[in-house]
Scaffold this motif. Sequence first.
Motif, PDB file in Angstrom:
ATOM      1  N   UNK A  32      41.877 -13.804 -28.650  1.00 55.94           N
ATOM      2  CA  UNK A  32      43.103 -14.221 -27.965  1.00 55.94           C
ATOM      3  C   UNK A  32      42.811 -15.332 -26.973  1.00 55.94           C
ATOM      4  N   UNK A  33      41.731 -15.191 -26.205  1.00 53.96           N
ATOM      5  CA  UNK A  33      41.378 -16.224 -25.221  1.00 53.96           C
ATOM      6  C   UNK A  33      41.134 -17.557 -25.905  1.00 53.96           C
ATOM      7  N   UNK A  34      40.314 -17.532 -26.966  1.00 53.87           N
ATOM      8  CA  UNK A  34      39.967 -18.779 -27.648  1.00 53.87           C
ATOM      9  C   UNK A  34      41.196 -19.420 -28.278  1.00 53.87           C
ATOM     10  N   UNK A  35      41.996 -18.619 -28.989  1.00 56.39           N
ATOM     11  CA  UNK A  35      43.149 -19.189 -29.690  1.00 56.39           C
ATOM     12  C   UNK A  35      44.228 -19.664 -28.719  1.00 56.39           C
ATOM     13  N   UNK A  36      44.499 -18.874 -27.692  1.00 60.41           N
ATOM     14  CA  UNK A  36      45.508 -19.296 -26.716  1.00 60.41           C
ATOM     15  C   UNK A  36      45.045 -20.528 -25.955  1.00 60.41           C
ATOM     16  N   UNK A  37      43.764 -20.591 -25.639  1.00 63.54           N
ATOM     17  CA  UNK A  37      43.238 -21.787 -24.972  1.00 63.54           C
ATOM     18  C   UNK A  37      43.388 -23.005 -25.865  1.00 63.54           C
ATOM     19  N   UNK A  38      43.115 -22.812 -27.152  1.00 64.10           N
ATOM     20  CA  UNK A  38      43.269 -23.922 -28.088  1.00 64.10           C
ATOM     21  C   UNK A  38      44.723 -24.391 -28.147  1.00 64.10           C
ATOM     22  N   UNK A  39      45.658 -23.446 -28.152  1.00 66.23           N
ATOM     23  CA  UNK A  39      47.072 -23.821 -28.190  1.00 66.23           C
ATOM     24  C   UNK A  39      47.481 -24.561 -26.920  1.00 66.23           C
ATOM     25  N   UNK A  40      47.020 -24.078 -25.769  1.00 67.31           N
ATOM     26  CA  UNK A  40      47.382 -24.734 -24.513  1.00 67.31           C
ATOM     27  C   UNK A  40      46.822 -26.150 -24.459  1.00 67.31           C
ATOM     28  N   UNK A  41      45.633 -26.329 -25.023  1.00 73.45           N
ATOM     29  CA  UNK A  41      45.021 -27.666 -25.000  1.00 73.45           C
ATOM     30  C   UNK A  41      45.781 -28.661 -25.855  1.00 73.45           C
ATOM     31  N   UNK A  42      46.608 -28.152 -26.771  1.00 72.67           N
ATOM     32  CA  UNK A  42      47.404 -29.060 -27.591  1.00 72.67           C
ATOM     33  C   UNK A  42      48.600 -29.631 -26.834  1.00 72.67           C
ATOM     34  N   UNK A  43      48.886 -29.079 -25.661  1.00 69.40           N
ATOM     35  CA  UNK A  43      50.012 -29.566 -24.859  1.00 69.40           C
ATOM     36  C   UNK A  43      49.544 -30.666 -23.926  1.00 69.40           C
ATOM     37  N   UNK A  96      48.474 -32.064 -20.759  1.00 70.87           N
ATOM     38  CA  UNK A  96      47.900 -31.550 -19.522  1.00 70.87           C
ATOM     39  C   UNK A  96      47.103 -32.649 -18.843  1.00 70.87           C
ATOM     40  N   UNK A  97      46.962 -32.569 -17.533  1.00 63.96           N
ATOM     41  CA  UNK A  97      46.113 -33.539 -16.827  1.00 63.96           C
ATOM     42  C   UNK A  97      44.678 -33.448 -17.342  1.00 63.96           C
ATOM     43  N   UNK A  98      43.934 -34.534 -17.245  1.00 64.31           N
ATOM     44  CA  UNK A  98      42.553 -34.541 -17.759  1.00 64.31           C
ATOM     45  C   UNK A  98      41.670 -33.453 -17.171  1.00 64.31           C
ATOM     46  N   UNK A  99      41.804 -33.161 -15.865  1.00 62.18           N
ATOM     47  CA  UNK A  99      40.935 -32.152 -15.281  1.00 62.18           C
ATOM     48  C   UNK A  99      41.232 -30.769 -15.862  1.00 62.18           C
ATOM     49  N   UNK A 100      42.526 -30.491 -16.166  1.00 58.62           N
ATOM     50  CA  UNK A 100      42.870 -29.211 -16.769  1.00 58.62           C
ATOM     51  C   UNK A 100      42.398 -29.141 -18.224  1.00 58.62           C
ATOM     52  N   UNK A 101      42.505 -30.271 -18.916  1.00 59.11           N
ATOM     53  CA  UNK A 101      41.988 -30.320 -20.285  1.00 59.11           C
ATOM     54  C   UNK A 101      40.491 -30.019 -20.304  1.00 59.11           C
ATOM     55  N   UNK A 102      39.771 -30.614 -19.351  1.00 56.08           N
ATOM     56  CA  UNK A 102      38.334 -30.392 -19.286  1.00 56.08           C
ATOM     57  C   UNK A 102      38.021 -28.929 -18.972  1.00 56.08           C
ATOM     58  N   UNK A 103      38.785 -28.351 -18.023  1.00 56.76           N
ATOM     59  CA  UNK A 103      38.554 -26.955 -17.666  1.00 56.76           C
ATOM     60  C   UNK A 103      38.834 -26.028 -18.848  1.00 56.76           C
ATOM     61  N   UNK A 104      39.937 -26.296 -19.556  1.00 59.72           N
ATOM     62  CA  UNK A 104      40.258 -25.461 -20.709  1.00 59.72           C
ATOM     63  C   UNK A 104      39.236 -25.637 -21.836  1.00 59.72           C
ATOM     64  N   UNK A 105      38.698 -26.851 -21.963  1.00 65.07           N
ATOM     65  CA  UNK A 105      37.650 -27.068 -22.950  1.00 65.07           C
ATOM     66  C   UNK A 105      36.419 -26.225 -22.656  1.00 65.07           C
ATOM     67  N   UNK A 106      36.091 -26.117 -21.361  1.00 67.47           N
ATOM     68  CA  UNK A 106      34.966 -25.278 -20.987  1.00 67.47           C
ATOM     69  C   UNK A 106      35.262 -23.799 -21.243  1.00 67.47           C
ATOM     70  N   UNK A 107      36.516 -23.404 -20.984  1.00 65.95           N
ATOM     71  CA  UNK A 107      36.907 -22.027 -21.267  1.00 65.95           C
ATOM     72  C   UNK A 107      36.782 -21.745 -22.763  1.00 65.95           C
ATOM     73  N   UNK A 108      37.262 -22.668 -23.574  1.00 61.79           N
ATOM     74  CA  UNK A 108      37.191 -22.472 -25.025  1.00 61.79           C
ATOM     75  C   UNK A 108      35.748 -22.419 -25.502  1.00 61.79           C
ATOM     76  N   UNK A 109      34.905 -23.320 -24.971  1.00 62.66           N
ATOM     77  CA  UNK A 109      33.492 -23.308 -25.350  1.00 62.66           C
ATOM     78  C   UNK A 109      32.831 -21.998 -24.941  1.00 62.66           C
ATOM     79  N   UNK A 110      33.164 -21.508 -23.728  1.00 65.64           N
ATOM     80  CA  UNK A 110      32.600 -20.231 -23.281  1.00 65.64           C
ATOM     81  C   UNK A 110      33.079 -19.090 -24.172  1.00 65.64           C
TER      82      UNK A 110
END
Length: 766
Positions: free
Chosen positions: A249-260, A262-276
Amino acid sequence: MGLVLVSALLAPAARAQVEAVDMATAASWFSLVVALVCLVVAVVQERRRAWRLRAARATIAALELQREEDAATIARQADDLRQVTREAAQARADTDQALGTLGAVVDNVNIGVTLLGPDRIVRWVNRYHRDLFHYPPNTQIEGRSAAEITRFNLNRGLFLTSDQRTRDFLDKRLNPGRHDRAASQTELALADGGVLIIRDIPLGNGDTLVTQYDVTALKAAQRQAEAATRARSAFLANMSHEIRTPLNAIVNLTHLVRQTALPPDQQEALGQVEAAGHLLLGIANDILDVSKIEAGRMDLEQIPFALDEVLRQVVAAIGPRVRADAVTLHLSVEPDLPPVLMGDPLRLSQVLINLGANAAKFTHTGEIRLSVRHENTAAGAAMFRFEVVDTGIGMDETQVDSLFEAFRQADVSTTRRFGGTGLGLSIAKSLTELMGGSIGVTSAPGQGSTFWFTARFLLPQVEETVLSAPDPSVPVSVLNGLRVLVAEDNPVNRSVAQGLLQRMGVEVVFALSGLHAVERLRTAANSHFDAVLMDIQMPEMDGIEATRRIRQELGRRDLPIIALTAHASPAERVRCLEAGMVDHLSKPVDPARLYATLARHAVVPPEHRWPRAETRGKADTPVAPITNDSSLPDTLPGFDVALGTARFLGDQVRLRRMMEVTAKTLPADMASVRAALAAGDVEGAGRLAHGLCGSLGNIGATVAFEAAKALETVCRDGDRPSMLRAAAQLETATEALVQVVAALPPVRAVETMKPRYKEQDDSALL
């Protein structure tokens, strides 16, 4: 003249006198000669007597000397004999003492010892043997035959005669004619729950030494250790599944949110969340693999696959991890390698990706080289050597020695700098051993590392050379018009098979058991089919027995029968093939593999096909797409939505319907499981769990599927406490599944394709 006359007158007298004198002289001389001769003879005899006397004296002296020497020799020999006698007496005393000590030792060791003569008569037993078999006081053992002693113990009810190995042992002991001189070892079960290891050791003189070891405590400890290992593995497996569910759920929801947007810093943070999240998923998968390996349940598939396809997938997986600006990735493959092998491509790629990812992690500059070469071929199998060479940081001997141990890494700093659990190489080692090979590494600090492993794969027959990952887009014209008998008792699995085959224009006829399948084929009107999809576990008659009857009683030896089973183990595959099946598909069925398997075994030239009015002339008609508004979210607790959607070829309408059907039947299914366990019907509970594996796996209900699979496994093992725990976990998972499905929003769907077959009336089969 006168003188002459006188002389003449006197001459005769003189002559007479002279003759007398001559005769006297002659007699004297004769006497003298005789006397001389006698004297000589006397002298000779005297000298001879003197010589004899001297010789006798010499002989007497020699004899006297010899007597003295013999007397001295006899005296010495007598002294030696007395010394030898004293030494022999001491040796005998020492031997008696040693034998007494040895007898005391053998009497007091915790091992039963029996000495049998060539005639199988007991010569001697130690005290522990008597204690081990609990003989009544004053029971005479020595002098009786082994068969007599065995019969005596059998009549006392000492042995567990329901045990097959014990019966075989008793049969040999009671029938001396079956005895052989070869060394042997038998595990003997006692009626009181004890276990003995009996060893027969032939001796050079014809005797037999028999030892008895009491391993009851050892067996109990072994069972406890195995139970602890199973419990730990079950815990790890359950935890990994519980962890993976929210992580998905974390990975898939993070992936969906990243498709919206978002500011670059939030995109970067979500990318780290997805990688983790992906990292944690990898750890959970490693823990699951470790639990399977420790429990001895890591089974490898034996399916045909293309080696070059696996290598391409490995390179594609490793490529993004390589520092493209400083590291070059090379692939070197020996020419003329077999294009298709039989084995487990998924596990092979897992080992290669693990080694390649490690190389990418520790290599900052230089190159990484993946190479493959053929080593040898024997008995229809080929051994290959794979190497991953890097120019990374390298390791010293101490680090290399512990590298393949679970939860171990090169050093503590490696964990801090590069992360990881240390499970990957341990898993790789276990997988390579399962593939009939080995693994190793050569390395030096600052000089890079060379990881290598060998693996053995079967060489398939020409007709079996089909890729394990076939093209999912099998043309409609290939399967369109086939008539397939599906023997399946589970309604959800029937619906899934129906939907998958319908998409390819296949006519489907159902049988609800193996017996019904045999009867379908026995009836002349319905006897022609291009293939049979045969479930293994069904009521009335299982798929194995049904296949044997189809082959033997009906003589249908050319009809392709393909196994459908939740057991993907090599042993299960062999069992299916030995029964006469041509291939093996594991549940949940992968659509691409189903289509490729049917195409390989069931497709015949058009001119040889069974004529069917409803499909004639429609072989090239494309399958219409399905449009739907299923409103299924990308993630659902306990489900792998993407997997379930793939099972139904993207048709979420049908997936949603099957989820609802499954949720509706689950309470009754669980009630049946509980009733079977309460009645002690372990086989029935395992059969019900097996059926649930198919239906739950088809809809992507991963958590409940694993719980059902765990219950089926423990039912097969016969561990009742584990059965109750597994049943409770399955009940929890199914209750959660029912709640999740009930909470789904209503479905609005439009199907633009009508079924190309007529639904069979299964009630006629009941």
